[in-house]
Design a protein around this motif. Structure first.
Motif, PDB file in Angstrom:
ATOM      1  N   LYS A   1      91.753  24.264  69.870  1.00 42.88           N
ATOM      2  CA  LYS A   1      90.790  25.313  70.216  1.00 42.88           C
ATOM      3  C   LYS A   1      89.375  24.907  69.822  1.00 42.88           C
ATOM      4  CE  LYS A   1      93.825  28.546  71.340  1.00 42.88           C
ATOM      5  NZ  LYS A   1      93.857  29.273  72.560  1.00 42.88           N
ATOM      6  N   GLU A   2      88.413  25.578  70.397  1.00 37.12           N
ATOM      7  CA  GLU A   2      87.011  25.343  70.028  1.00 37.12           C
ATOM      8  C   GLU A   2      86.635  26.234  68.843  1.00 37.12           C
ATOM      9  OE1 GLU A   2      84.654  23.141  70.897  1.00 37.12           O
ATOM     10  OE2 GLU A   2      86.284  22.157  71.956  1.00 37.12           O
ATOM     11  N   ILE A   3      87.127  25.860  67.703  1.00 38.44           N
ATOM     12  CA  ILE A   3      86.864  26.595  66.471  1.00 38.44           C
ATOM     13  C   ILE A   3      85.586  26.037  65.851  1.00 38.44           C
ATOM     14  CG2 ILE A   3      87.746  27.202  64.192  1.00 38.44           C
ATOM     15  CD1 ILE A   3      89.438  28.295  66.534  1.00 38.44           C
ATOM     16  N   ILE A   4      84.704  26.932  65.466  1.00 39.91           N
ATOM     17  CA  ILE A   4      83.464  26.510  64.812  1.00 39.91           C
ATOM     18  C   ILE A   4      83.510  26.835  63.314  1.00 39.91           C
ATOM     19  CG2 ILE A   4      80.961  26.877  64.702  1.00 39.91           C
ATOM     20  CD1 ILE A   4      81.070  27.441  67.717  1.00 39.91           C
ATOM     21  N   ASN A   5      84.062  27.994  62.972  1.00 37.99           N
ATOM     22  CA  ASN A   5      84.078  28.454  61.585  1.00 37.99           C
ATOM     23  C   ASN A   5      85.508  28.603  61.088  1.00 37.99           C
ATOM     24  OD1 ASN A   5      81.142  29.033  61.615  1.00 37.99           O
ATOM     25  ND2 ASN A   5      81.743  30.646  63.033  1.00 37.99           N
ATOM     26  N   ILE A   6      85.648  28.612  59.762  1.00 39.88           N
ATOM     27  CA  ILE A   6      86.954  28.875  59.171  1.00 39.88           C
ATOM     28  C   ILE A   6      86.800  29.788  57.961  1.00 39.88           C
ATOM     29  CG2 ILE A   6      86.948  26.801  57.732  1.00 39.88           C
ATOM     30  CD1 ILE A   6      90.018  26.606  58.426  1.00 39.88           C
ATOM     31  N   VAL A   7      87.717  30.739  57.858  1.00 36.94           N
ATOM     32  CA  VAL A   7      87.766  31.659  56.727  1.00 36.94           C
ATOM     33  C   VAL A   7      89.110  31.444  56.038  1.00 36.94           C
ATOM     34  CG1 VAL A   7      87.860  34.079  56.007  1.00 36.94           C
ATOM     35  CG2 VAL A   7      86.303  33.384  57.848  1.00 36.94           C
ATOM     36  N   PHE A   8      89.071  31.167  54.746  1.00 36.46           N
ATOM     37  CA  PHE A   8      90.278  31.035  53.946  1.00 36.46           C
ATOM     38  C   PHE A   8      90.424  32.283  53.086  1.00 36.46           C
ATOM     39  CE2 PHE A   8      89.280  26.488  54.560  1.00 36.46           C
ATOM     40  CZ  PHE A   8      90.506  26.036  55.012  1.00 36.46           C
ATOM     41  N   ASP A   9      91.501  33.031  53.295  1.00 35.49           N
ATOM     42  CA  ASP A   9      91.800  34.167  52.424  1.00 35.49           C
ATOM     43  C   ASP A   9      92.809  33.687  51.387  1.00 35.49           C
ATOM     44  OD1 ASP A   9      92.522  36.467  51.110  1.00 35.49           O
ATOM     45  OD2 ASP A   9      92.920  37.632  52.928  1.00 35.49           O
ATOM     46  N   LEU A  10      92.323  33.446  50.186  1.00 42.01           N
ATOM     47  CA  LEU A  10      93.144  32.933  49.091  1.00 42.01           C
ATOM     48  C   LEU A  10      93.371  33.993  48.025  1.00 42.01           C
ATOM     49  CD1 LEU A  10      91.312  29.484  48.703  1.00 42.01           C
ATOM     50  CD2 LEU A  10      93.261  30.044  50.176  1.00 42.01           C
ATOM     51  N   SER A  11      93.091  35.228  48.345  1.00 46.69           N
ATOM     52  CA  SER A  11      93.170  36.297  47.347  1.00 46.69           C
ATOM     53  C   SER A  11      94.600  36.518  46.834  1.00 46.69           C
ATOM     54  CB  SER A  11      92.600  37.602  47.906  1.00 46.69           C
ATOM     55  OG  SER A  11      93.298  37.989  49.081  1.00 46.69           O
ATOM     56  N   GLY A  12      95.595  36.045  47.573  1.00 41.86           N
ATOM     57  CA  GLY A  12      96.979  36.208  47.143  1.00 41.86           C
ATOM     58  C   GLY A  12      97.583  34.970  46.496  1.00 41.86           C
ATOM     59  N   LEU A  13      96.764  33.955  46.232  1.00 38.83           N
ATOM     60  CA  LEU A  13      97.287  32.745  45.597  1.00 38.83           C
ATOM     61  C   LEU A  13      97.599  33.001  44.126  1.00 38.83           C
ATOM     62  CD1 LEU A  13      95.255  29.603  46.772  1.00 38.83           C
ATOM     63  CD2 LEU A  13      97.581  30.257  47.352  1.00 38.83           C
ATOM     64  N   THR A  14      98.710  32.456  43.685  1.00 34.66           N
ATOM     65  CA  THR A  14      99.068  32.531  42.270  1.00 34.66           C
ATOM     66  C   THR A  14      98.925  31.175  41.588  1.00 34.66           C
ATOM     67  OG1 THR A  14     101.393  32.159  42.828  1.00 34.66           O
ATOM     68  CG2 THR A  14     100.656  34.456  42.617  1.00 34.66           C
ATOM     69  N   PHE A  15      98.859  30.106  42.400  1.00 31.10           N
ATOM     70  CA  PHE A  15      98.716  28.760  41.859  1.00 31.10           C
ATOM     71  C   PHE A  15      98.110  27.856  42.929  1.00 31.10           C
ATOM     72  CE2 PHE A  15     100.304  24.395  41.517  1.00 31.10           C
ATOM     73  CZ  PHE A  15      99.894  24.073  40.238  1.00 31.10           C
ATOM     74  N   MET A  16      97.204  26.961  42.505  1.00 26.03           N
ATOM     75  CA  MET A  16      96.652  25.967  43.404  1.00 26.03           C
ATOM     76  C   MET A  16      96.335  24.716  42.588  1.00 26.03           C
ATOM     77  SD  MET A  16      93.451  26.022  46.083  1.00 26.03           S
ATOM     78  CE  MET A  16      92.288  26.666  44.927  1.00 26.03           C
ATOM     79  N   ASP A  17      96.737  23.557  43.112  1.00 25.46           N
ATOM     80  CA  ASP A  17      96.420  22.303  42.429  1.00 25.46           C
ATOM     81  C   ASP A  17      95.418  21.509  43.262  1.00 25.46           C
ATOM     82  OD1 ASP A  17      97.898  21.113  44.462  1.00 25.46           O
ATOM     83  OD2 ASP A  17      99.588  20.565  43.177  1.00 25.46           O
TER      84      ASP A  17
END
Length: 112
Positions: A39-55
């Motif tokens: 797709k012709e995507i220009i922007n990206i939004v990451f909703d990480l509000s539900g993350l409990t762990f990230m490395d």
């Protein structure tokens, strides 16, 4: 882990919750890259509000997609709330280069 991606106009919205580690990041990376190519995507939004762990592999996932939309002169916005990911993102410096919103609706408004 839960992952959901949807397209809103020229913006890809990726909602990731649970644990984001190396094993999970690889699958999400493939899905996001496929969508970004298709797709012709220009922007990206990451909703990480539900993350409990990230490395560090989660950081790599975010930075890689940031670089892709940046080449298209797009913006990357992250939603973190008071999740575990806020501390990780702040320490990594990502919060200095990404926009931040409190909700998907606010992020979409910021991109309009």
């Amino acid at each position: 882990m839960s992952f959901k991606a949807e397209i809103n106009g020229n913006t890809l919205i990726a909602e990731i919750s649970g644990e984001l580690d190396d094993h999970v990041a690889k699958g999400i990376r493939e899905k996001l890259d496929f969508t970004l190519m298709k797709k012709e995507i220009i922007n990206i939004v990451f909703d990480l509000s539900g993350l409990t762990f990230m490395d560090s592999s989660g950081i790599g996932l975010l930075i890689g997609r940031y670089k892709q939309v940046r080449q298209r002169r797009g913006k990357t916005i992250v939603i973190v709330g008071e999740s575990h990911s806020r501390k990780v993102l702040k320490m990594s410096g990502i919060m200095n280069i990404f926009g931040e919103a409190d909700s998907i609706a606010e992020a979409i408004d910021m991109l309009a």
